[in-house]
Design an enzyme around this catalytic site. Structure first.
Site, PDB file in Angstrom:
ATOM      1  CG  HIS A   1      -1.763   1.202   1.391  1.00  0.00           C
ATOM      2  ND1 HIS A   1      -3.073   1.256   0.968  1.00  0.00           N
ATOM      3  CD2 HIS A   1      -1.485   2.429   1.915  1.00  0.00           C
ATOM      4  CE1 HIS A   1      -3.572   2.449   1.232  1.00  0.00           C
ATOM      5  NE2 HIS A   1      -2.624   3.187   1.811  1.00  0.00           N
ATOM      6  CD  GLU A   2       1.927   3.742   3.664  1.00  0.00           C
ATOM      7  OE1 GLU A   2       2.430   4.801   3.247  1.00  0.00           O
ATOM      8  OE2 GLU A   2       0.787   3.673   4.157  1.00  0.00           O
TER       9      GLU A   2
ATOM     10  CG  HIS B   1       0.536   6.219  -0.581  1.00  0.00           C
ATOM     11  ND1 HIS B   1      -0.587   6.716  -1.202  1.00  0.00           N
ATOM     12  CD2 HIS B   1       0.090   5.603   0.553  1.00  0.00           C
ATOM     13  CE1 HIS B   1      -1.666   6.424  -0.495  1.00  0.00           C
ATOM     14  NE2 HIS B   1      -1.277   5.742   0.576  1.00  0.00           N
TER      15      HIS B   1
END
Length: 404
Positions: free
Chosen positions: A26-27, A30
Site C-alpha cells: 500500500h505504501e 504512494h
C-alpha cells in the site's frame, strides 16, 4: 510449552507477515507514484517504533526497518501538518522555509505544491496498489495452483430448504444468480453464504427451457472452520458433478480470473458492510487484528490437516491458503482506506474534492478537527472489532473461569 510455541507461530507469524506485506505494498503505491511525479520523500518505513536499521539512497530517501511489524508508512518532505493538507497560511510558511533553505526551484519538488490532480493520484495510488496486489495473487494461484471446478445439475433438493420452497427440482441446472453467471459449486456457496434472508433470483435451465426461481437462503451452519461453526445462508441443494477437475490458466486468463475474483471480493465486502449498517448482518462479522490473526492461524491449521503425513504438501497447502487469504485482506484494506474519514486516504481525497470546488484548501483548524474526529472513529471501530474478536475467541470466558 512446545505446543504453545507451535500455536503462537501458527497464529502470530502468518498474521504479522500478511499485514506487514499488505501495508508495505500500500505504501509502495504512494511512494512509487510520488517518485514518478518528482515528489521529494524523506522516509519509507517498514514497521513502526524504534529503528532496527536504516540506509539512505542517492535521492536522500531513508529506507528504514522498525521493531513493530504492523505495517509501515511513507513520509513526504515537508509533511508536518497533522492532516497532510495544509491551508494557505501553512503553505506560505512552508514555501518561505523551503526557499530560504534550498532556493525557489526546490518548491516544486514538495508534495503540498504539486497540482491537485497529482496529489490526488498519489493518495489514490495506495488503495489502488492493494487491488493490484489482490489481482496478482489471485492470478498467481489460478495459474500455478489452479481452481477446482465442480459443477453439474441439481441431484437432490433438501426437504424444507430454501430451494424446496422456491420450487427447485432434481435435474435443474443453475445458470445465474441475480444475473451473475454460475459455473462452479464453490462460487454458488460463496454467493449464497452472505445473503441469508435476502431473496435471490436464480435463472435455471429445466428440460431445455430457461425459467426463473426466487429463493431466500436460510441461516444455517454452512461449514466448520478451526473448530468453530460458521453460519451463513444456505440454499439446500446437492449437485451431481458432471465437471470435477482442477483448471490451471494461461497468464492472460489468470489475470482475468484475478480481476474477477478481486471484484467479487470487493462487491461482497461492500454488500456485507451495507447489511451491517442496516442491521441485516450481525456486527460479529466485523473483525480486527485479533480476529485476523485467529483466521490466519486457523487457515494454516486447516491446510496442514489436509495432508497430515506429507510435510512438503503441508507447506504448499499453507502457502497457497495464506496467499488467498492475503489477497482477500488486501481488498479489504484498499476499500477501508477509501472511506471518507480524514485520517484515511479517502478523507484526503475528500479534502481535495473541497479544494477543487472552492479553489482553496480547508483551514488548518477544520483539518485538524477532522483528523481528530477521524482518529477517534477509527480507534473506536478497532476497539469494538478487537473486543468482539476476544469475545468470539472466548478469552473473557477463560479469564472469568481463571479468577472465579
Amino acid at each position: 510449552m512446545q505446543a504453545f510455541l507451535v500455536n503462537a507461530a501458527l497464529y502470530v507469524v502468518p498474521f504479522l507477515v500478511i499485514i506487514t506485506f499488505i501495508v508495505t505494498i500500500h505504501e509502495l503505491g504512494h511512494f512509487l507514484t510520488a517518485r514518478a511525479l518528482g515528489i521529494a520523500v524523506d522516509r519509507f518505513s517498514v514497521g513502526f517504533g524504534r529503528t532496527m536499521f536504516a540506509i539512505k539512497d542517492r535521492w536522500g530517501v531513508e529506507w528504514r526497518v522498525a521493531w513493530l511489524p504492523l505495517g509501515g508508512y511513507v513520509r513526504f518532505s515537508g509533511d508536518d501538518n497533522a492532516a497532510s493538507v495544509p491551508d494557505e497560511e501553512d503553505l506560505d510558511s512552508l514555501r518561505a522555509r523551503i526557499v530560504a533553505r534550498e532556493g525557489p526551484a526546490a518548491v516544486r519538488r514538495y508534495f503540498a505544491f504539486k497540482p491537485l490532480w497529482q496529489r490526488a493520484l498519489v493518495v489514490a495510488a495506495g488503495p489502488a496498489a492493494n487491488f493490484v496486489l489482490s489481482i496478482a495473487l489471485f492470478a498467481l494461484l489460478a495459474g500455478v495452483v489452479g481452481n477446482e471446478v465442480v459443477w453439474g445439475p441439481v441431484d437432490q433438493v433438501m426437504p424444507g430448504s430454501a430451494a424446496a420452497r422456491a420450487g427447485f427440482q432434481s435435474g435443474d441446472l443453475l445458470v445465474s444468480a441475480d444475473g451473475r453467471a454460475l459455473n462452479d459449486f464453490q462460487g454458488l456457496k460463496e454467493y449464497v453464504a452472505y445473503r441469508d434472508g435476502v431473496p435471490i433470483d436464480f435463472a435455471v435451465k429445466r428440460a431445455g427451457r430457461l425459467i426463473h426461481l426466487a429463493a431466500t437462503p436460510t441461516r444455517q451452519v454452512v461449514d466448520t472452520f478451526g473448530g468453530e461453526q460458521q453460519k451463513g445462508g444456505q440454499l439446500g441443494v446437492r449437485i451431481r458433478p458432471v465437471v470435477d477437475k482442477i483448471v490451471r490458466y494461461d497468464p492472460l486468463s489468470a489475470i482475468g480470473i484475478g480481476v474477477d475474483r478481486t471484484w467479487r471480493v470487493a462487491e461482497t465486502t461492500a454488500f456485507v458492510v451495507g447489511r451491517m449498517v442496516t442491521g441485516g448482518v450481525s456486527a460479529t462479522q466485523l473483525h480486527g487484528f485479533v480476529g485476523t490473526a485467529a483466521m490466519s492461524g486457523d487457515i494454516a491449521k486447516e491446510a496442514i490437516s489436509y495432508t497430515p503425513h506429507d510435510p512438503g504438501l503441508q507447506a504448499l497447502n499453507v502457502v497457497a491458503s495464506l496467499i488467498a487469504f492475503c489477497a482477500m485482506i488486501s481488498v479489504s484494506v484498499g476499500m477501508v482506506n477509501l472511506l471518507p474519514i480524514p485520517i484515511l486516504d479517502g478523507g484526503h481525497l475528500l479534502f481535495y474534492a473541497y479544494e477543487w470546488v472552492v479553489r482553496r484548501p480547508l483551514s488548518a483548524g477544520i483539518q485538524a478537527a477532522g483528523y481528530r474526529v477521524g482518529l477517534a472513529l477509527l480507534l473506536c471501530l478497532m476497539l469494538f472489532a478487537n473486543v468482539n474478536d476476544l469475545h468470539l475467541q472466548k478469552v473473557f470466558h477463560f479469564f472469568g473461569a481463571l479468577f472465579s
